[in-house]
Design a protein around this motif. Structure first.
Motif, PDB file in Angstrom:
ATOM      1  N   TYR A   1       5.915 -12.174   1.401  1.00  0.00           N
ATOM      2  CA  TYR A   1       6.852 -12.087   0.062  1.00  0.00           C
ATOM      3  C   TYR A   1       8.349 -11.869   0.480  1.00  0.00           C
ATOM      4  CZ  TYR A   1       7.995 -10.501  -4.765  1.00  0.00           C
ATOM      5  OH  TYR A   1       8.311 -10.389  -5.964  1.00  0.00           O
ATOM      6  N   GLY A   2       8.837 -13.163   0.209  1.00  0.00           N
ATOM      7  CA  GLY A   2      10.386 -13.279   0.648  1.00  0.00           C
ATOM      8  C   GLY A   2      10.310 -13.123   2.227  1.00  0.00           C
ATOM      9  N   LYS A   3      11.263 -12.056   2.715  1.00  0.00           N
ATOM     10  CA  LYS A   3      11.266 -11.999   3.960  1.00  0.00           C
ATOM     11  C   LYS A   3      10.394 -10.984   4.429  1.00  0.00           C
ATOM     12  CE  LYS A   3      15.990 -13.140   4.625  1.00  0.00           C
ATOM     13  NZ  LYS A   3      17.610 -12.695   4.939  1.00  0.00           N
ATOM     14  N   GLY A   4       9.711 -10.032   3.341  1.00  0.00           N
ATOM     15  CA  GLY A   4       8.850  -9.012   3.826  1.00  0.00           C
ATOM     16  C   GLY A   4       7.297  -9.415   3.856  1.00  0.00           C
ATOM     17  N   ASN A   5       6.606  -8.305   3.999  1.00  0.00           N
ATOM     18  CA  ASN A   5       5.051  -8.578   4.235  1.00  0.00           C
ATOM     19  C   ASN A   5       4.497  -7.474   3.056  1.00  0.00           C
ATOM     20  OD1 ASN A   5       4.417 -10.826   6.388  1.00  0.00           O
ATOM     21  ND2 ASN A   5       5.888  -9.466   7.124  1.00  0.00           N
ATOM     22  N   VAL A   6       3.224  -7.969   2.811  1.00  0.00           N
ATOM     23  CA  VAL A   6       2.240  -7.065   1.784  1.00  0.00           C
ATOM     24  C   VAL A   6       0.935  -7.060   2.496  1.00  0.00           C
ATOM     25  CG1 VAL A   6       1.448  -6.713  -0.727  1.00  0.00           C
ATOM     26  CG2 VAL A   6       3.781  -7.674  -0.172  1.00  0.00           C
ATOM     27  N   VAL A   7       0.391  -5.984   2.594  1.00  0.00           N
ATOM     28  CA  VAL A   7      -0.994  -5.770   2.785  1.00  0.00           C
ATOM     29  C   VAL A   7      -1.880  -5.050   2.002  1.00  0.00           C
ATOM     30  CG1 VAL A   7      -2.783  -4.989   4.441  1.00  0.00           C
ATOM     31  CG2 VAL A   7      -0.662  -6.127   5.265  1.00  0.00           C
ATOM     32  N   MET A   8      -2.938  -5.470   1.326  1.00  0.00           N
ATOM     33  CA  MET A   8      -3.648  -4.886   0.298  1.00  0.00           C
ATOM     34  C   MET A   8      -5.041  -4.712   0.653  1.00  0.00           C
ATOM     35  SD  MET A   8      -3.318  -5.346  -4.021  1.00  0.00           S
ATOM     36  CE  MET A   8      -4.467  -4.220  -4.939  1.00  0.00           C
ATOM     37  N   VAL A   9      -5.550  -3.266   0.465  1.00  0.00           N
ATOM     38  CA  VAL A   9      -6.921  -2.818   0.705  1.00  0.00           C
ATOM     39  C   VAL A   9      -7.532  -2.536  -0.490  1.00  0.00           C
ATOM     40  CG1 VAL A   9      -8.322  -1.553   2.179  1.00  0.00           C
ATOM     41  CG2 VAL A   9      -6.218  -1.873   2.954  1.00  0.00           C
ATOM     42  N   TYR A  10      -8.671  -3.047  -0.786  1.00  0.00           N
ATOM     43  CA  TYR A  10      -9.494  -2.930  -2.238  1.00  0.00           C
ATOM     44  C   TYR A  10     -10.356  -1.725  -2.023  1.00  0.00           C
ATOM     45  CZ  TYR A  10      -6.866  -7.123  -3.247  1.00  0.00           C
ATOM     46  OH  TYR A  10      -5.665  -8.032  -3.440  1.00  0.00           O
ATOM     47  N   THR A  11      -9.968  -0.610  -1.764  1.00  0.00           N
ATOM     48  CA  THR A  11     -10.699   0.607  -1.858  1.00  0.00           C
ATOM     49  C   THR A  11      -9.703   1.693  -1.468  1.00  0.00           C
ATOM     50  OG1 THR A  11     -12.536   1.766  -0.818  1.00  0.00           O
ATOM     51  CG2 THR A  11     -11.312   0.660   0.737  1.00  0.00           C
ATOM     52  N   THR A  12     -10.214   2.975  -1.364  1.00  0.00           N
ATOM     53  CA  THR A  12      -9.334   3.979  -1.224  1.00  0.00           C
ATOM     54  C   THR A  12      -9.071   4.230   0.118  1.00  0.00           C
ATOM     55  OG1 THR A  12     -11.221   5.505  -1.052  1.00  0.00           O
ATOM     56  CG2 THR A  12     -10.276   5.169  -3.551  1.00  0.00           C
ATOM     57  N   ALA A  13      -7.651   4.930   0.451  1.00  0.00           N
ATOM     58  CA  ALA A  13      -7.248   5.473   1.570  1.00  0.00           C
ATOM     59  C   ALA A  13      -7.749   6.921   1.939  1.00  0.00           C
ATOM     60  CB  ALA A  13      -5.724   5.394   1.605  1.00  0.00           C
ATOM     61  N   SER A  14      -8.526   7.490   1.100  1.00  0.00           N
ATOM     62  CA  SER A  14      -9.182   8.756   1.359  1.00  0.00           C
ATOM     63  C   SER A  14     -10.774   8.348   1.553  1.00  0.00           C
ATOM     64  CB  SER A  14      -8.904   9.586   0.111  1.00  0.00           C
ATOM     65  OG  SER A  14      -9.555   9.086  -0.950  1.00  0.00           O
ATOM     66  N   LYS A  15     -11.476   9.479   1.718  1.00  0.00           N
ATOM     67  CA  LYS A  15     -13.145   9.398   1.858  1.00  0.00           C
ATOM     68  C   LYS A  15     -13.546   9.281   0.199  1.00  0.00           C
ATOM     69  CE  LYS A  15     -13.818  12.900   4.369  1.00  0.00           C
ATOM     70  NZ  LYS A  15     -14.441  13.754   5.396  1.00  0.00           N
ATOM     71  N   ARG A  16     -12.686   9.188  -0.876  1.00  0.00           N
ATOM     72  CA  ARG A  16     -13.407   9.126  -2.231  1.00  0.00           C
ATOM     73  C   ARG A  16     -14.513   8.082  -2.374  1.00  0.00           C
ATOM     74  NH1 ARG A  16      -8.832  10.524  -3.871  1.00  0.00           N
ATOM     75  NH2 ARG A  16      -9.173  12.750  -4.567  1.00  0.00           N
ATOM     76  N   TRP A  17     -14.064   6.800  -1.894  1.00  0.00           N
ATOM     77  CA  TRP A  17     -14.814   5.861  -1.986  1.00  0.00           C
ATOM     78  C   TRP A  17     -15.581   5.183  -0.730  1.00  0.00           C
ATOM     79  CZ3 TRP A  17     -12.097   1.766  -5.799  1.00  0.00           C
ATOM     80  CH2 TRP A  17     -12.016   2.556  -7.174  1.00  0.00           C
ATOM     81  N   ASN A  18     -15.341   5.887   0.351  1.00  0.00           N
ATOM     82  CA  ASN A  18     -15.755   5.354   1.678  1.00  0.00           C
ATOM     83  C   ASN A  18     -15.817   6.387   2.688  1.00  0.00           C
ATOM     84  OD1 ASN A  18     -13.078   5.166   3.033  1.00  0.00           O
ATOM     85  ND2 ASN A  18     -12.700   3.962   1.250  1.00  0.00           N
ATOM     86  N   ASP A  19     -16.298   6.224   3.830  1.00  0.00           N
ATOM     87  CA  ASP A  19     -16.452   7.078   5.012  1.00  0.00           C
ATOM     88  C   ASP A  19     -15.697   6.649   6.021  1.00  0.00           C
ATOM     89  OD1 ASP A  19     -18.096   5.072   6.049  1.00  0.00           O
ATOM     90  OD2 ASP A  19     -19.491   6.586   6.390  1.00  0.00           O
ATOM     91  N   TRP A  20     -14.866   5.524   5.937  1.00  0.00           N
ATOM     92  CA  TRP A  20     -13.898   5.004   6.832  1.00  0.00           C
ATOM     93  C   TRP A  20     -13.067   6.008   7.706  1.00  0.00           C
ATOM     94  CZ3 TRP A  20      -9.975   0.345   5.867  1.00  0.00           C
ATOM     95  CH2 TRP A  20      -9.844  -0.185   7.027  1.00  0.00           C
ATOM     96  N   PRO A  21     -12.337   6.891   6.748  1.00  0.00           N
ATOM     97  CA  PRO A  21     -11.477   7.814   7.876  1.00  0.00           C
ATOM     98  C   PRO A  21     -12.077   8.765   8.716  1.00  0.00           C
ATOM     99  CG  PRO A  21     -10.967   7.877   5.325  1.00  0.00           C
ATOM    100  CD  PRO A  21     -12.017   6.951   5.490  1.00  0.00           C
ATOM    101  N   ALA A  22     -13.417   8.953   8.388  1.00  0.00           N
ATOM    102  CA  ALA A  22     -14.277   9.809   9.316  1.00  0.00           C
ATOM    103  C   ALA A  22     -15.021   8.878  10.334  1.00  0.00           C
ATOM    104  CB  ALA A  22     -15.353  10.500   8.506  1.00  0.00           C
ATOM    105  N   ASP A  23     -14.688   7.842  10.618  1.00  0.00           N
ATOM    106  CA  ASP A  23     -15.016   6.969  11.572  1.00  0.00           C
ATOM    107  C   ASP A  23     -14.768   7.215  12.996  1.00  0.00           C
ATOM    108  OD1 ASP A  23     -15.885   4.800  13.476  1.00  0.00           O
ATOM    109  OD2 ASP A  23     -14.071   3.519  12.925  1.00  0.00           O
ATOM    110  N   GLU A  24     -15.636   7.753  13.811  1.00  0.00           N
ATOM    111  CA  GLU A  24     -15.311   8.353  15.123  1.00  0.00           C
ATOM    112  C   GLU A  24     -14.811   7.667  16.203  1.00  0.00           C
ATOM    113  OE1 GLU A  24     -19.332  10.001  16.398  1.00  0.00           O
ATOM    114  OE2 GLU A  24     -19.353  11.484  14.813  1.00  0.00           O
ATOM    115  N   VAL A  25     -14.844   6.279  15.895  1.00  0.00           N
ATOM    116  CA  VAL A  25     -14.431   5.236  16.879  1.00  0.00           C
ATOM    117  C   VAL A  25     -12.960   5.333  16.596  1.00  0.00           C
ATOM    118  CG1 VAL A  25     -14.613   2.847  17.691  1.00  0.00           C
ATOM    119  CG2 VAL A  25     -16.491   4.067  16.909  1.00  0.00           C
ATOM    120  N   GLY A  26     -12.569   5.342  15.396  1.00  0.00           N
ATOM    121  CA  GLY A  26     -11.066   5.655  15.166  1.00  0.00           C
ATOM    122  C   GLY A  26     -10.745   4.084  14.618  1.00  0.00           C
TER     123      GLY A  26
END
Length: 453
Positions: free
Chosen positions: A359-384
């Protein structure tokens, strides 16, 4: 001599000679140099990463070309970094190029760590040939103290901070506190978004933020609702700032599909639909489709593991996500690039999971789920993988190293100035300071900004 041949690297010199020819000046070059049996040249030195942070490793690459008539074997490239008032040199491990054939160029990469913030110079050098002046190249760097990230939390839990949308995101960036890993997250509630100064940060992260504050423009012919803070964020990203977006249950679809997407001209890469989820208690989950993951800095933890024969996508489960509409993307405005799908959710519809765009000189990254464990167990991934992706997103989108700090002989160095600095007194210290006096520079105005040359 090589600089004056067709296809040579001396573009500035060739242009100057061409100007003389246009003025009817006959230019003749006499070559009195003795034949060089060995001639190596450092043709370039550049920062591989987007920026350099104090006490954190970053990469610098040097390109070496063999201009001699014979093979050059076991070419040693020595790197050193100079920082501080006395610019004392710290020598780095020597990189070795096994073989350079005549006319061949190869790139070597060194890992550098600066002990403190401020200006620094990284040098690369080769030795032992018949033409020493082109055996070294220098790179000027502005080393940051930390990378600053404004984390806007749209789903704050006042009784249990671990339930905040930002908890795992901020913890991944600064697990020990004190910006010990070179990143300093600052968390605010989306209710306080109106007072945020985006320009004070290298990255802005919106986590399940419903929408932006509105303002009714009563002065218009027909009163209309505008989003002044959104316009500020657009200007920030267009100017080189980074933006990370996570969705969630609180996002306002009218805002995300309206001014935030703006028919493909806005910051949100794709239009979105109501969230899609499995029923409570279901043992079925959504996962990332392994074959959909693109080769990209943000997803390298998945692609690297896959190359080693390990599918770490099987360790991450999503109960709910926000479907993105790839059909109604609109036409991006000038200065933006098309949307790149970095990963998809497995399933017949293959909805995007992570996307990126310029976007112009900048960059955008969008993730279509939550950053918390509200919708997934991704933050608890033991592999990191969660922490790795979060940090790689910040590295990818963060405001980059200032341009034009380093130039070849004859090239112009230009530095942009904000409007409030146009009347400031600018003094330049050359590499020979204090033997040479300070040089006074005058800023010139270009629209609402200025520049010094």
């Amino acid at each position: 001599r090589l600089d004056l041949l067709p296809g040579g690297k001396g573009g500035t010199l060739q242009k100057q000679f061409e100007t003389l020819r246009k003025h009817q000046v006959d230019v003749r070059v006499l070559d009195y140099g003795r034949p060089a049996s060995r001639n190596l040249t450092i043709t370039s030195i550049e920062l591989v990463d987007r920026f350099a942070v104090a006490k954190a490793p970053f990469r610098v690459a040097a390109t070496v070309r063999n201009n001699g008539p014979g093979n050059a074997e076991n070419v040693e490239v020595a790197f050193e970094v100079r920082q501080g008032a006395r610019k004392q040199a710290a020598h780095l491990p020597v990189q070795v190029i096994d073989l350079l054939e005549p006319g061949q160029a190869k790139r070597v990469v060194a890992e550098v760590t600066c002990p403190s913030a401020g200006s620094a110079v990284v040098s690369a050098a080769v030795g032992g040939d018949d033409l020493p002046p082109d055996n070294q190249a220098d790179l000027a760097l502005a080393v940051r103290n930390v990378v600053t990230v404004l984390v806007v939390d749209g789903n704050v839990n006042l009784t249990d901070p671990t339930e905040n949308e930002s908890f795992f995101f901020a913890l991944s960036l600064d697990p020990l506190g004190g910006a010990s890993y070179g990143v300093r997250p600052e968390v605010i509630s989306s209710d306080n978004l109106g007072g945020a100064v985006f320009e004070d940060y290298d990255v802005v992260a919106l986590l399940d933020v419903p929408d932006f504050p509105i303002h009714v423009d009563a002065a218009a012919t027909q009163p209309k609702v505008v989003h002044p803070r959104l316009k500020m964020l657009e200007d920030y990203v267009r100017g080189g700032g980074g933006l990370i977006i996570f969705t969630g249950p609180r996002i306002n679809l009218d805002f995300y599909n309206g001014p935030f997407h703006d028919g493909g001209r806005g910051l949100s890469p794709l239009r979105v639909k109501p969230h899609l989820g499995r029923r409570v208690g279901s043992r079925k989950f959504f996962r990332l489709a392994p074959g959909s993951i693109a080769s990209h800095p943000v997803t390298q933890v998945f692609t690297t593991s896959a190359a080693e024969g390990v599918d770490v996508t099987s360790l991450v489960r999503f109960s709910t996500f926000t479907p993105a509409d790839e059909v109604a993307t609109g036409v991006p405005e000038a200065g933006t690039r098309g949307v790149q799908i970095l990963a998809r959710f497995a399933g017949p519809d293959s909805f995007p999971a992570l996307v990126a765009r310029r976007y112009g000189k900048g960059n955008v990254v969008m993730v279509y789920t939550t950053a918390s464990k509200r919708w997934n167990d991704w933050p608890a991934d033991e592999v990191g993988t969660y922490a790795k992706v979060v940090n790689d997103m910040v590295q990818h989108v963060a405001r980059p190293q200032p341009e034009a700090l380093t130039a070849r002989v004859g090239e112009t160095i230009v530095h942009a100035l904000d409007e409030d600095l146009l009347d400031a007194k600018v003094m330049l210290k050359t590499p020979r300071y204090p033997a040479d006096d300070l040089v006074s520079l005058v800023a010139t105005r270009e629209g609402s900004r200025g520049r010094i040359t």
